[in-house]
Design a protein around this motif. Structure first.
Motif, PDB file in Angstrom:
ATOM      1  N   THR A   1       2.323   8.816   8.362  1.00  0.00           N
ATOM      2  CA  THR A   1       0.857   8.742   8.398  1.00  0.00           C
ATOM      3  C   THR A   1       0.487   7.275   8.571  1.00  0.00           C
ATOM      4  O   THR A   1       1.361   6.416   8.644  1.00  0.00           O
ATOM      5  N   GLY A   2      -0.805   6.987   8.548  1.00  0.00           N
ATOM      6  CA  GLY A   2      -1.237   5.593   8.564  1.00  0.00           C
ATOM      7  C   GLY A   2      -0.918   4.898   7.248  1.00  0.00           C
ATOM      8  O   GLY A   2      -0.862   3.673   7.173  1.00  0.00           O
ATOM      9  N   GLY A   3      -0.701   5.671   6.202  1.00  0.00           N
ATOM     10  CA  GLY A   3      -0.434   5.106   4.873  1.00  0.00           C
ATOM     11  C   GLY A   3      -1.160   5.916   3.818  1.00  0.00           C
ATOM     12  O   GLY A   3      -2.342   6.209   3.956  1.00  0.00           O
TER      13      GLY A   3
ATOM     14  N   LYS B   1       3.336  -2.892  -1.207  1.00  0.00           N
ATOM     15  CA  LYS B   1       4.225  -1.841  -0.720  1.00  0.00           C
ATOM     16  C   LYS B   1       3.376  -0.644  -0.333  1.00  0.00           C
ATOM     17  O   LYS B   1       2.468  -0.261  -1.060  1.00  0.00           O
ATOM     18  N   ASP B   2       3.699  -0.084   0.825  1.00  0.00           N
ATOM     19  CA  ASP B   2       2.922   1.023   1.392  1.00  0.00           C
ATOM     20  C   ASP B   2       3.750   2.314   1.283  1.00  0.00           C
ATOM     21  O   ASP B   2       4.974   2.263   1.173  1.00  0.00           O
ATOM     22  N   TYR B   3       3.089   3.452   1.315  1.00  0.00           N
ATOM     23  CA  TYR B   3       3.764   4.768   1.286  1.00  0.00           C
ATOM     24  C   TYR B   3       3.340   5.508   2.541  1.00  0.00           C
ATOM     25  O   TYR B   3       2.219   5.987   2.635  1.00  0.00           O
ATOM     26  N   LYS B   4       4.252   5.566   3.520  1.00  0.00           N
ATOM     27  CA  LYS B   4       3.836   6.021   4.863  1.00  0.00           C
ATOM     28  C   LYS B   4       3.912   7.522   5.070  1.00  0.00           C
ATOM     29  O   LYS B   4       3.183   8.068   5.885  1.00  0.00           O
ATOM     30  N   ARG B   5       4.816   8.203   4.337  1.00  0.00           N
ATOM     31  CA  ARG B   5       5.012   9.631   4.629  1.00  0.00           C
ATOM     32  C   ARG B   5       3.956  10.478   3.930  1.00  0.00           C
ATOM     33  O   ARG B   5       3.479  10.136   2.865  1.00  0.00           O
TER      34      ARG B   5
ATOM     35  N   ILE C   1      -1.348 -12.260   9.944  1.00  0.00           N
ATOM     36  CA  ILE C   1      -0.042 -11.768  10.391  1.00  0.00           C
ATOM     37  C   ILE C   1       0.478 -10.899   9.254  1.00  0.00           C
ATOM     38  O   ILE C   1       0.605 -11.354   8.120  1.00  0.00           O
ATOM     39  N   PHE C   2       0.713  -9.650   9.568  1.00  0.00           N
ATOM     40  CA  PHE C   2       1.196  -8.663   8.604  1.00  0.00           C
ATOM     41  C   PHE C   2       2.671  -8.496   8.939  1.00  0.00           C
ATOM     42  O   PHE C   2       3.016  -8.084  10.038  1.00  0.00           O
ATOM     43  N   ILE C   3       3.521  -8.904   8.015  1.00  0.00           N
ATOM     44  CA  ILE C   3       4.957  -8.887   8.292  1.00  0.00           C
ATOM     45  C   ILE C   3       5.597  -7.760   7.495  1.00  0.00           C
ATOM     46  O   ILE C   3       5.612  -7.782   6.265  1.00  0.00           O
TER      47      ILE C   3
ATOM     48  N   TYR D   1       5.962  -7.039  13.224  1.00  0.00           N
ATOM     49  CA  TYR D   1       4.754  -7.812  12.973  1.00  0.00           C
ATOM     50  C   TYR D   1       3.562  -6.945  13.332  1.00  0.00           C
ATOM     51  O   TYR D   1       3.599  -6.203  14.326  1.00  0.00           O
ATOM     52  N   ASN D   2       2.491  -7.076  12.562  1.00  0.00           N
ATOM     53  CA  ASN D   2       1.200  -6.566  12.998  1.00  0.00           C
ATOM     54  C   ASN D   2       0.248  -7.754  13.000  1.00  0.00           C
ATOM     55  O   ASN D   2       0.433  -8.702  12.239  1.00  0.00           O
ATOM     56  N   VAL D   3      -0.785  -7.680  13.828  1.00  0.00           N
ATOM     57  CA  VAL D   3      -1.647  -8.859  14.003  1.00  0.00           C
ATOM     58  C   VAL D   3      -2.986  -8.681  13.288  1.00  0.00           C
ATOM     59  O   VAL D   3      -3.997  -9.235  13.687  1.00  0.00           O
ATOM     60  N   ARG D   4      -2.945  -7.916  12.222  1.00  0.00           N
ATOM     61  CA  ARG D   4      -4.134  -7.496  11.474  1.00  0.00           C
ATOM     62  C   ARG D   4      -3.697  -7.225  10.048  1.00  0.00           C
ATOM     63  O   ARG D   4      -2.506  -7.306   9.742  1.00  0.00           O
ATOM     64  N   MET D   5      -4.636  -6.880   9.205  1.00  0.00           N
ATOM     65  CA  MET D   5      -4.263  -6.456   7.857  1.00  0.00           C
ATOM     66  C   MET D   5      -3.812  -4.989   7.896  1.00  0.00           C
ATOM     67  O   MET D   5      -4.064  -4.276   8.857  1.00  0.00           O
ATOM     68  N   GLY D   6      -3.171  -4.547   6.835  1.00  0.00           N
ATOM     69  CA  GLY D   6      -2.731  -3.156   6.748  1.00  0.00           C
ATOM     70  C   GLY D   6      -3.810  -2.287   6.128  1.00  0.00           C
ATOM     71  O   GLY D   6      -4.701  -2.758   5.428  1.00  0.00           O
ATOM     72  N   ASP D   7      -3.716  -1.006   6.400  1.00  0.00           N
ATOM     73  CA  ASP D   7      -4.604  -0.023   5.794  1.00  0.00           C
ATOM     74  C   ASP D   7      -3.701   1.089   5.270  1.00  0.00           C
ATOM     75  O   ASP D   7      -3.013   1.722   6.078  1.00  0.00           O
ATOM     76  N   PRO D   8      -3.527   1.300   3.982  1.00  0.00           N
ATOM     77  CA  PRO D   8      -4.409   0.914   2.878  1.00  0.00           C
ATOM     78  C   PRO D   8      -4.029  -0.360   2.114  1.00  0.00           C
ATOM     79  O   PRO D   8      -4.578  -0.595   1.046  1.00  0.00           O
ATOM     80  N   GLU D   9      -3.130  -1.214   2.660  1.00  0.00           N
ATOM     81  CA  GLU D   9      -2.731  -2.388   1.884  1.00  0.00           C
ATOM     82  C   GLU D   9      -3.920  -3.309   1.556  1.00  0.00           C
ATOM     83  O   GLU D   9      -3.977  -3.911   0.483  1.00  0.00           O
ATOM     84  N   THR D  10      -4.857  -3.416   2.494  1.00  0.00           N
ATOM     85  CA  THR D  10      -6.036  -4.273   2.258  1.00  0.00           C
ATOM     86  C   THR D  10      -6.790  -3.848   0.996  1.00  0.00           C
ATOM     87  O   THR D  10      -7.379  -4.683   0.307  1.00  0.00           O
TER      88      THR D  10
HETATM   89  N1  GLY Z   1      -0.292   0.858   6.371  1.00  0.00           N
HETATM   90  C1  GLY Z   1       0.373   0.449   7.539  1.00  0.00           C
HETATM   91  C2  GLY Z   1      -0.459  -0.160   8.562  1.00  0.00           C
HETATM   92  O1  GLY Z   1      -1.597  -0.507   8.366  1.00  0.00           O
HETATM   93  O2  GLY Z   1       0.058  -0.348   9.655  1.00  0.00           O
END
Ligand code: GLY
Ligand code: AMP
Length: 429
Positions: free
Chosen positions: A231-233, A217-221, A274-276, A290-299
């Motif tokens: 934000t990016g996360g 789980k990400d925190y975007k705000r 695949i980042f869903i 969908y994103n076609v990469r890993m998430g940042d900061p989820e990685t």
């Molecule tokens: N943390 C969200 C993203 O990488 O798109």
């Protein structure tokens, strides 16, 4: 084998940190990297979209595997570029070709894909300047909130949630007529608002087989209690307690399997992440994006939860043998809290000296916007600066380690959210 990781964020530091632990990793290069990646490999001053320079470097340094961090080079076709070069076509790559990258590069494409393959998602209609009047009428009577999405890449800013029909009309006009997001908003997807709890699931595909990686789980705000600008996360937590076996089973059956089969049926050989992004609505999963990469900061929480050699997974994804490998999950929880430059996601200063990183021993420090100054100090060089990942037997313990680590690090005008994971602790109560 020699490996090249493309990118310069916390995601790429975490990927490189994990890859460097593999016995099969000989030389590890990161282009362009940051001060953190330079501790686990060798930074190379090449931009992620300079395909010519990347190709020359890969040939010269006998790189056998390229792991693509951000979406930009994927959407621009780095895989296709490699495949069209006789000397590079056998280099393994984690990251889809331009056709597959449309899942992230075009929201309209991804909606059509989901509708075609029966994947649950918000109902939507797409508008362009040609049918502006129709679009304005449509949003005027759409139940609110209503979600407007720029079709193309807009650096995470292209989604606007309108609380009133008037706001939706004005926003649609700004996007289609005033090119609010440039070319990216020349098409706008208007969709139903999904009310639920968000989480992200990460899948590694070799075009045929797939492995589901730990969810997060990400925190975007930017602000606490999820307020303020996107934000990016700002932090991430894994595991996510409401993603139990029952829910993840539904995600696998209703979302992941039809996605992999749909890509195949559409003739897209998808080798990569695949980042869903999902909404859990009353126990049922709906795809937000969908994103076609890993998430940042989820990685920065996903990689620390993989015990096995990640290179085995990446090589298998690259050469189509993911059915022959598996990975061992670390049952410990991982949390990460992002430390940013004051002012981010607006304007901010660069070049502040960061102190205290070396005294952190209870957590891992992943670098994002940092660089080594000429005098050898680590200085700030972006908006998101560091992600501090703690682990523990519980989310609470992992958070304690993250925040204790943060307490030792400082620079002028540093900011971080103090409430990462608090919602999850409440759910666990
Ligand atoms: N943390 C969200 C993203 O990488 O798109
Ligand atoms: P995206 O750029 O697609 O990740 O969207 C950014 C954020 O907007 C998501 O993480 C969600 O929080 C929110 N969002 C996007 N689409 C919807 C939707 N249909 N309903 C509710 N929230 C949404």
């Amino acid at each position: 084998m020699n490996i090249l990781v493309l990118g310069s964020g916390g995601r790429e530091h975490a990927l490189s940190w994990k890859i460097a632990q593999s016995d099969s990793c000989e030389k590890l290069f990161i282009a362009p990297g940051n001060a953190g990646s330079s501790q686990v490999g060798e930074n190379v001053a090449i931009k992620v979209t300079d395909f010519e320079a990347i190709a020359a470097f890969v040939k010269e340094n006998e790189v056998a595997l390229v792991v693509v961090g951000p979406e930009d080079p994927l959407v621009k076709g780095i895989r296709d570029y490699f495949e069209s070069d006789v000397d590079l076509k056998d280099v393994l790559m984690v990251g889809p070709g331009a056709a597959g990258a449309q899942l992230e590069g075009s929201k309209d494409f991804s909606k059509q894909f989901m509708n075609k393959h029966g994947i649950p998602t918000a109902r939507s209609t797409t508008f362009t300047a040609e049918n502006l009047e129709e679009g304005l009428n449509y949003v005027s009577s759409h139940p609110v909130p209503v979600v407007l999405k720029a079709d193309g890449l807009a650096a995470g800013k292209g989604v606007i949630i309108s609380e009133t029909n008037e706001h939706a009309r004005a926003t649609l006009k700004e996007m289609l007529v005033d090119a609010k997001f440039g070319d990216a908003s020349s098409r706008v997807v208007v969709e139903q608002f999904l009310d639920g709890i968000e989480l992200s699931v990460f899948v590694l595909s070799d075009g045929e087989n797939y492995k589901v990686l730990p969810e997060a789980k990400d925190y975007k705000r930017i602000g606490e209690q999820d307020t303020g600008l996107n934000t990016g996360g700002m932090g991430a937590v894994s595991p996510v307690p409401f993603a139990d076996a029952d829910f993840l089973g539904k995600v696998d059956e209703r979302v992941i399997k039809p996605t992999i089969q749909g890509l195949k049926a559409d003739g897209i050989d998808y080798k990569g992440f695949i980042f869903i992004g999902l909404m859990n609505m009353g126990g049922d999963p709906y795809v937000i994006e969908y994103n076609v990469r890993m998430g940042d900061p989820e990685t920065q929480v996903v990689m620390p939860r993989i015990k096995s050699d990640v290179l085995e997974l990446f090589v298998a994804a690259g050469n189509g043998t993911l059915d022959q490998v598996d990975y061992e999950l670390d049952e410990q929880a991982a949390t990460t809290v992002v430390m940013v430059a004051g002012g981010y996601p607006g304007s901010y200063a660069k070049g502040a000296a960061i102190s205290g990183i070396d005294s952190v021993n209870e957590a891992m420090v992943f670098h994002a916007g940092t660089k080594n100054s000429d005098s050898g100090e680590v200085v700030t060089n972006g908006g998101r600066i560091l992600a501090i990942t703690g682990k523990g037997d519980s989310v609470a313990k992992a958070l304690e380690n993250s925040y204790n680590g943060i307490g030792k690090i400082s620079w002028k005008d540093e900011y971080h959210r103090k409430d990462i994971g608090q919602d999850i602790l409440k759910l666990l109560d």
